[in-house]
Design an enzyme around this catalytic site. Structure first.
Site, PDB file in Angstrom:
ATOM      1  N   ASN A 149       0.803  -1.228   0.000  1.00  0.00           N
ATOM      2  CA  ASN A 149       0.000   0.000   0.000  1.00  0.00           C
ATOM      3  C   ASN A 149       0.834   1.276   0.000  1.00  0.00           C
ATOM      4  O   ASN A 149       0.357   2.317  -0.458  1.00  0.00           O
ATOM      5  CB  ASN A 149      -1.013  -0.015   1.146  1.00  0.00           C
ATOM      6  CG  ASN A 149      -0.371   0.015   2.500  1.00  0.00           C
ATOM      7  OD1 ASN A 149       0.749  -0.460   2.666  1.00  0.00           O
ATOM      8  ND2 ASN A 149      -1.056   0.570   3.476  1.00  0.00           N
ATOM      9  N   GLU A 245       4.481  -3.438  12.330  1.00  0.00           N
ATOM     10  CA  GLU A 245       3.437  -2.418  12.168  1.00  0.00           C
ATOM     11  C   GLU A 245       2.285  -3.099  11.460  1.00  0.00           C
ATOM     12  O   GLU A 245       2.445  -3.554  10.322  1.00  0.00           O
ATOM     13  CB  GLU A 245       3.957  -1.242  11.328  1.00  0.00           C
ATOM     14  CG  GLU A 245       4.942  -0.363  12.059  1.00  0.00           C
ATOM     15  CD  GLU A 245       4.380   0.257  13.326  1.00  0.00           C
ATOM     16  OE1 GLU A 245       3.147   0.386  13.457  1.00  0.00           O
ATOM     17  OE2 GLU A 245       5.196   0.581  14.208  1.00  0.00           O
ATOM     18  N   CYS A 279      -3.213   1.731   6.887  1.00  0.00           N
ATOM     19  CA  CYS A 279      -3.474   1.239   8.242  1.00  0.00           C
ATOM     20  C   CYS A 279      -3.882   2.399   9.150  1.00  0.00           C
ATOM     21  O   CYS A 279      -4.398   2.182  10.240  1.00  0.00           O
ATOM     22  CB  CYS A 279      -2.277   0.492   8.787  1.00  0.00           C
ATOM     23  SG  CYS A 279      -0.802   1.471   8.801  1.00  0.00           S
ATOM     24  N   GLU A 456       8.902   3.053  14.598  1.00  0.00           N
ATOM     25  CA  GLU A 456       9.664   3.352  13.386  1.00  0.00           C
ATOM     26  C   GLU A 456       9.863   4.856  13.246  1.00  0.00           C
ATOM     27  O   GLU A 456       9.182   5.644  13.873  1.00  0.00           O
ATOM     28  CB  GLU A 456       8.889   2.898  12.150  1.00  0.00           C
ATOM     29  CG  GLU A 456       8.572   1.438  12.126  1.00  0.00           C
ATOM     30  CD  GLU A 456       8.119   1.016  10.740  1.00  0.00           C
ATOM     31  OE1 GLU A 456       8.974   0.660   9.929  1.00  0.00           O
ATOM     32  OE2 GLU A 456       6.914   1.053  10.474  1.00  0.00           O
TER      33      GLU A 456
HETATM   34  C1  UN1 Z   1       0.161   7.390   6.284  1.00  0.00           C
HETATM   35  O1  UN1 Z   1      -0.930   7.406   6.826  1.00  0.00           O
HETATM   36  O2  UN1 Z   1       0.600   8.376   5.683  1.00  0.00           O
HETATM   37  O3  UN1 Z   1       0.623   0.756   6.026  1.00  0.00           O
HETATM   38  C2  UN1 Z   1       1.098   6.230   6.351  1.00  0.00           C
HETATM   39  C3  UN1 Z   1       0.182   1.840   6.390  1.00  0.00           C
HETATM   40  C4  UN1 Z   1       0.981   2.619   7.423  1.00  0.00           C
HETATM   41  C5  UN1 Z   1       1.502   3.891   6.893  1.00  0.00           C
HETATM   42  C6  UN1 Z   1       0.487   4.973   6.853  1.00  0.00           C
HETATM   43  N1  UN1 Z   1       2.069   1.798   7.872  1.00  0.00           N
HETATM   44  O4  UN1 Z   1      -0.851   2.262   5.931  1.00  0.00           O
END
Ligand code: UN1
Length: 476
Positions: A149, A245, A279, A456
């Site tokens: 993503n 994560e 996420c 992170e």
């Molecule tokens: C964001 O909201 O800009 O996999 C990053 C994901 C998260 C990163 C989101 N680890 O959606």
């Protein structure tokens, strides 16, 4: 077309089998074929990273900083082309694709600076005639496992600090986005990264997972809770350091005193941009009853203005879902919601575009927090409105989740915004901003099922990618 190979010990290695990368906006568009690594190749990649570790960790911080900066400059020079590739491969709109490439460039720049800034402390001992020095050393060989993503930004925020602090890497990108990962490897190689320092293998986790987790010193993973759990169980016997994560079920609380336009924009952006495949997406909109009707009406109006279609077409707001499996899973969740008694307020249906792809309209349901649609991560352009009678109830609903990645509040009250910021049980909290969308220079991480191990980015990155040493030195 010849399959693009994997990178092991500085060599581009093929294999008998390959996987195709398909544009989710146009299933007739094959971006490329990529050699499928086997477990033996994954093990060789770990060995190569192990062998490259002594010399890479002994390089000067200036050399590491220079390589990261040169990579950043190449990414910057090619931002439109790479952004288009991200759109084509991951289904983000062109603006989102270019935005992500710019973010990757900024991350490489940031860690180019961090490579020469990190260090330790020099303290007096509590005993006479002794000094104490703390310092940091590389954690070692790191397995970097990334999702589709954010195929370039997440790879950047794991690879750049790993390299800046002297580690070597085995990189396993998502099978959905091998093309952008391949470009990133070529960039690092072209800008002076020695052989074996980063190795890349394209393969499903089920095939190479054991090889990747057995003999490494650390694992950094972004993906599902289910895979995260498996990584923990595999990493425990080898006692590798882990950083996971995972998902989110992020609440956006809208109080009655919110600026309606701000609240609607936060909800639309957080829930539906990037087709909700983040996420950090806002999937639970916890709205106070006095503003509920006006908020829903305005949000539905905004949803109807969003153009769903081919990610590469200029005026598209919402690109496709990544693949059929994910589209089916989102559709199943909508059905589960209906079966549970949730009301479908808007969207949910598939969209026909000029090209065959996985398009669906942003979806809004009305339900309660105990419903499965408000417990499980859906990972699509989906949000559920949950009514709350007052702030205390809204906060309780926001915190009633197995996850804890992001949360947000829209209000004009400084007092309640502050209370929410202090009491939301999540790693990120946003005030009058979408729950998604992060800076690159500050720590990122969640709680409970959202994250495991050290966080992170920003200062957290040095904690994860280094081990500390405390030296005691007798003077004289
Ligand atoms: C964001 O909201 O800009 O996999 C990053 C994901 C998260 C990163 C989101 N680890 O959606």
């Amino acid at each position: 077309m010849a399959a693009k190979p994997n990178l092991i010990n500085g060599e581009w290695v093929g294999s008998g089998e390959s996987i195709a990368s398909i544009n989710p906006s146009n299933l007739g568009d094959c971006i490329g074929e990529f050699a499928l690594a086997n477990p033996k190749q994954a093990r060789l990649a770990v060995v190569a990273a192990r062998e490259a570790l002594p010399s890479w960790s002994a390089t000067t911080t200036q050399l590491r900083s220079d390589i990261l900066m040169k990579a950043a400059m190449e990414i910057s020079a090619r931002r439109d082309e790479l952004g288009e590739l991200v759109s084509r491969e991951a289904g983000k709109t062109r603006a989102e694709g270019i935005g992500e490439v710019v973010r990757a460039m900024q991350i490489f720049q940031f860690f180019s600076g961090e490579a020469v800034r990190y260090g330790g402390e020099n303290l007096p001992s509590v005993r006479p005639g002794i000094g104490v020095l703390t310092s940091r050393e590389p954690v070692g060989v790191v397995a970097v496992i990334t999702p589709w993503n954010f195929p370039v930004a997440i790879a950047a925020w794991k690879l750049a600090p790993a390299l800046a602090f002297g580690n070597t890497v085995v990189f396993k990108p998502s099978e959905e986005t091998p093309a952008i990962a391949w470009e990133l490897m070529r960039i690092l190689e072209r800008n002076g990264l020695p052989p074996g320092v980063v190795n890349m293998i394209n393969a499903p986790g089920a095939l190479v997972g054991p090889a990747l987790t057995e003999k490494v010193d650390a694992i950094s993973f972004t993906g599902s809770v289910c895979t995260g759990r498996e990584i923990v169980s595999r990493a425990i016997p080898s006692m590798a350091r882990i950083q996971l994560e995972m998902g989110g079920k992020n609440p956006l609380v809208v109080l009655d005193d919110a600026d309606l336009d701000v609240a609607v924009e936060c909800a639309a952006n957080g829930a539906f941009f990037s087709a909700g495949q983040r996420c950090t997406a806002s999937s639970r909109l916890v709205v106070m009853s006095r503003i509920y009707d006006r908020f829903v009406e305005a949000l539905v109006k905004r949803m109807r203005s969003l153009k769903v279609g081919d990610a590469l077409v200029e005026d598209t707001d919402i690109g496709p879902i990544i693949n059929q499996r994910q589209l089916d899973s989102i559709q199943r969740s909508i059905q589960i919601g209906k079966d549970e008694g949730a009301e479908l307020l808007e969207g949910g249906d598939l969209v026909e575009a000029k090209t065959p792809g996985f398009f669906m309209r942003p979806t809004l349901m009305l339900g309660t927090n105990s419903m499965r649609i408000n417990r499980d991560e859906i990972f699509g352009p989906f949000a559920c409105v949950i009514c709350a009678s007052d702030y205390d109830e809204a906060l309780a609903i926001a915190n009633d989740t197995d996850y804890g990645l992001s949360s947000g509040i829209c209000t004009r009250s400084h007092k309640l915004a502050t209370h929410f910021r202090l009491n939301a049980k999540s790693g990120l909290t946003m005030v009058n901003l979408p729950t998604a969308g992060l800076d690159y220079h500050v720590p990122f991480g969640g709680r409970n099922a959202s994250s495991y191990g050290l966080g992170e980015q920003g200062k957290s990155a040095v904690e994860f990618y280094t081990v500390s040493k405390t030296a005691y030195v007798a003077y004289g």
